[in-house]
Design a protein around this motif. Structure first.
Motif, PDB file in Angstrom:
ATOM      1  N   ASP A 123      45.268 -55.555  -1.751  1.00 40.80           N
ATOM      2  CA  ASP A 123      44.429 -56.430  -1.763  1.00 40.80           C
ATOM      3  C   ASP A 123      44.497 -57.740  -0.706  1.00 40.80           C
ATOM      4  OD1 ASP A 123      46.507 -56.720  -3.422  1.00 40.80           O
ATOM      5  OD2 ASP A 123      45.425 -58.640  -4.533  1.00 40.80           O
ATOM      6  N   ASN A 124      45.676 -58.041  -0.625  1.00 40.47           N
ATOM      7  CA  ASN A 124      46.335 -59.334   0.301  1.00 40.47           C
ATOM      8  C   ASN A 124      46.049 -58.874   1.686  1.00 40.47           C
ATOM      9  OD1 ASN A 124      47.190 -60.993  -1.740  1.00 40.47           O
ATOM     10  ND2 ASN A 124      49.440 -60.068  -1.722  1.00 40.47           N
ATOM     11  N   THR A 125      46.196 -57.672   2.192  1.00 38.26           N
ATOM     12  CA  THR A 125      45.965 -57.388   3.524  1.00 38.26           C
ATOM     13  C   THR A 125      44.410 -57.513   3.638  1.00 38.26           C
ATOM     14  OG1 THR A 125      47.850 -55.873   3.634  1.00 38.26           O
ATOM     15  CG2 THR A 125      46.223 -55.660   5.349  1.00 38.26           C
ATOM     16  N   GLN A 126      43.572 -57.017   2.732  1.00 43.06           N
ATOM     17  CA  GLN A 126      42.375 -57.147   3.044  1.00 43.06           C
ATOM     18  C   GLN A 126      41.692 -58.892   2.872  1.00 43.06           C
ATOM     19  OE1 GLN A 126      41.646 -54.788  -0.799  1.00 43.06           O
ATOM     20  NE2 GLN A 126      40.265 -53.378   0.587  1.00 43.06           N
ATOM     21  N   ILE A 127      42.643 -59.556   2.476  1.00 44.49           N
ATOM     22  CA  ILE A 127      42.075 -60.909   2.269  1.00 44.49           C
ATOM     23  C   ILE A 127      42.330 -61.206   3.768  1.00 44.49           C
ATOM     24  CG2 ILE A 127      42.776 -63.252   1.598  1.00 44.49           C
ATOM     25  CD1 ILE A 127      43.287 -62.038  -1.469  1.00 44.49           C
ATOM     26  N   VAL A 128      43.726 -61.119   4.337  1.00 40.18           N
ATOM     27  CA  VAL A 128      44.034 -61.420   5.607  1.00 40.18           C
ATOM     28  C   VAL A 128      42.935 -60.900   6.554  1.00 40.18           C
ATOM     29  CG1 VAL A 128      45.672 -61.043   7.536  1.00 40.18           C
ATOM     30  CG2 VAL A 128      46.386 -61.521   5.109  1.00 40.18           C
ATOM     31  N   LEU A 129      42.694 -59.818   6.437  1.00 29.98           N
ATOM     32  CA  LEU A 129      41.527 -59.238   7.255  1.00 29.98           C
ATOM     33  C   LEU A 129      40.044 -59.858   7.274  1.00 29.98           C
ATOM     34  CD1 LEU A 129      40.464 -56.977   9.283  1.00 29.98           C
ATOM     35  CD2 LEU A 129      40.132 -55.568   7.341  1.00 29.98           C
ATOM     36  N   GLY A 130      39.769 -60.183   5.924  1.00 35.96           N
ATOM     37  CA  GLY A 130      38.665 -60.929   5.966  1.00 35.96           C
ATOM     38  C   GLY A 130      38.642 -62.377   6.448  1.00 35.96           C
ATOM     39  N   MET A 131      39.746 -63.050   6.391  1.00 36.69           N
ATOM     40  CA  MET A 131      39.708 -64.400   6.857  1.00 36.69           C
ATOM     41  C   MET A 131      40.132 -64.441   8.241  1.00 36.69           C
ATOM     42  SD  MET A 131      42.842 -65.878   4.122  1.00 36.69           S
ATOM     43  CE  MET A 131      42.929 -67.492   5.027  1.00 36.69           C
ATOM     44  N   ALA A 132      40.446 -63.396   9.036  1.00 34.38           N
ATOM     45  CA  ALA A 132      40.565 -63.278  10.125  1.00 34.38           C
ATOM     46  C   ALA A 132      39.155 -62.898  11.083  1.00 34.38           C
ATOM     47  CB  ALA A 132      41.646 -62.109  10.994  1.00 34.38           C
ATOM     48  N   LEU A 133      38.556 -62.165  10.145  1.00 32.90           N
ATOM     49  CA  LEU A 133      37.163 -61.885  10.708  1.00 32.90           C
ATOM     50  C   LEU A 133      36.300 -63.237  10.668  1.00 32.90           C
ATOM     51  CD1 LEU A 133      36.649 -58.426   9.057  1.00 32.90           C
ATOM     52  CD2 LEU A 133      36.616 -58.897  11.490  1.00 32.90           C
TER      53      LEU A 133
END
Length: 450
Positions: free
Chosen positions: A396-406
């Motif tokens: 979930d943390n990696t998904q959050i990082v991906l979402g923020m990067a996008l």
């Protein structure tokens, strides 16, 4: 753990001089001359000889050594010195055949020669048997000869690993030998024998006395004495004393092993500060070459909030090929530089860690670093690789990082899809907040286009 022996038995020496020329001299020599050349028997023809031992008032009368017996012993010694042991034993066996007519001192000297020959052949059981037969002639042999035989016997029991008899014999020798109390070599030998029988208190008592005697003479105790003391304190579970001994060893003989062991002992005592000092001392002296020692020091630097030093230790170790360039080691290097706020140096190390790792965890960490460094495209790519490889502790943390990067790349719809896909309850609040914010931002931008 078996203690390496630092002592060997004294080689049994013949107590009769070897040449006929010296024999002629002894027949006319004064007592002073006889003492200087090493002759301990009586002159041929004498009936009794009085012997006074040093530092004692005891006087022991000793039978004489006849010229005929002396000649045969001399002959046996000549064979022995030429390593013709079979011939030497044959001479002694012939002599033994007539031993019923010998006095106690002659018998003792005969068996003393047997012990010399058997020792040269490393036939220790027969050496010990010869010693017993020498002692059986007491009290009709010189006291010095008796005591010397006991000491050699104790040494040989030790060498043959008969520690109980070694202790018994040496303790008896200490009681009767006038010079025993000052004999540090004998005390250390006795300490080793007590160690082998797990009598650690008595072993310590002997080694401590040896050290006191030595220091009282203005001399330094030997290194192997401290090593024995270290083992004894360790066996007793006294880690503070073990640390003290190791401190003495490093002060007197600064070696890598002692510093590393001292560092480990400080770890046992939960003294991380001193643990690090010991390892760093060895490191500065260029004594550390093992990967584990270097990594331990790096971890200690991290634990003491000096991550930059940790990074430099690992980096230097890799350059010198003392530390393997594995994913784990690159990970520690990257984390160290990151903790030291050296992001530019952290990123290359973390990239190598990610490429070498079969799982996605290192890619996930790299994605975080890229995001913090405003490298949003690389952050998104790293996050995707992490999710694809799997094996991530917090997906979930990696998904959050991906979402923020996008989001920071203005890819709002893609970011919204990523946040919607999060199904971990631990990130529920953040997921909802981001989805709400993303929707409002999408709506706001849509209204501006109208």
């Amino acid at each position: 753990m078996k203690l390496a022996r630092c002592l060997k038995p004294v080689r049994p020496l013949a107590r009769v001089v070897a040449t006929g020329a010296v024999l002629s001299l002894l027949q006319v020599a004064s007592p002073v001359v006889m003492q200087e050349v090493g002759y301990q028997g009586s002159l041929p023809g004498q009936v009794m000889a009085a012997e006074k031992t040093k530092n004692t008032e005891k006087t022991r009368k000793t039978p004489a050594l006849s010229a005929k017996v002396f000649e045969q012993l001399e002959k046996a010694q000549e064979y022995a010195e030429a390593e013709q042991f079979k011939e030497a034993v044959a001479v002694l066996d012939k002599l033994k055949g007539r031993s019923s007519k010998f006095n106690a001192y002659e018998i003792a000297q005969m068996y003393n020669f047997y012990s010399f020959i058997y020792y040269s052949q490393e036939n220790y059981p027969k050496v010990l048997d010869s010693y017993r037969k020498i002692l059986a002639q007491s009290p009709n042999i010189p006291l010095a000869m008796e005591n010397s035989t006991k000491y050699q016997m104790g040494q040989l029991y030790f060498v043959t690993e008969d520690y109980k008899n070694a202790i018994k014999t040496l303790e008896n020798w200490f009681k009767v030998e006038p010079t025993a109390n000052e004999n540090t070599t004998a005390r250390v030998l006795l300490a080793q024998a007590y160690y082998q029988t797990k009598n650690y208190d008595k072993a310590l008592s002997q080694i401590e006395q040896a050290m006191k005697i030595t220091q009282a003479k203005g001399k330094e105790p030997k290194e192997n004495w401290y090593l024995l003391m270290r083992v004894l304190y360790y066996e007793k579970g006294d880690m503070k004393k073990v640390a003290w001994v190791l401190e003495e060893l490093t002060r007197r003989w600064p070696k890598k092993d002692y510093l590393v062991q001292l560092s480990g002992m400080y770890s046992e005592l939960n003294n991380e500060k001193r643990q690090l000092i010991a390892l760093e001392t060895a490191y500065v002296a260029n004594m550390l070459s093992r990967q584990q020692d270097l990594l331990n020091m790096a971890y200690l630097f991290l634990g003491s909030d000096t991550p930059y030093k940790a990074a430099k230790v690992i980096e230097k170790g890799m350059k010198e090929k003392k530390i393997e360039p594995t994913a784990k080691n690159y990970e520690v290097l990257g984390n160290s530089y990151r903790a030291a706020q050296e992001v530019d140096k952290a990123i290359p190390a973390m990239e190598k860690a990610a490429k070498l790792s079969p799982k996605g965890e290192n890619w996930a960490r790299l994605a975080n670093v890229y995001l913090d460094d405003d490298q949003y495209g690389k952050a998104a790519d790293a996050a995707r690789k992490a999710l694809k490889k799997g094996g991530i502790r917090r997906k979930d943390n990696t998904q959050i990082v991906l979402g923020m990067a996008l989001f920071n790349q203005n890819k709002l719809d893609d970011a919204k899809k990523v946040f919607k896909s999060i199904d971990d309850k631990r990130s529920k609040n953040m997921k909802e907040q981001w989805l709400k914010y993303l929707q409002s931002e999408i709506d706001r931008r849509a209204s501006l286009e109208v």
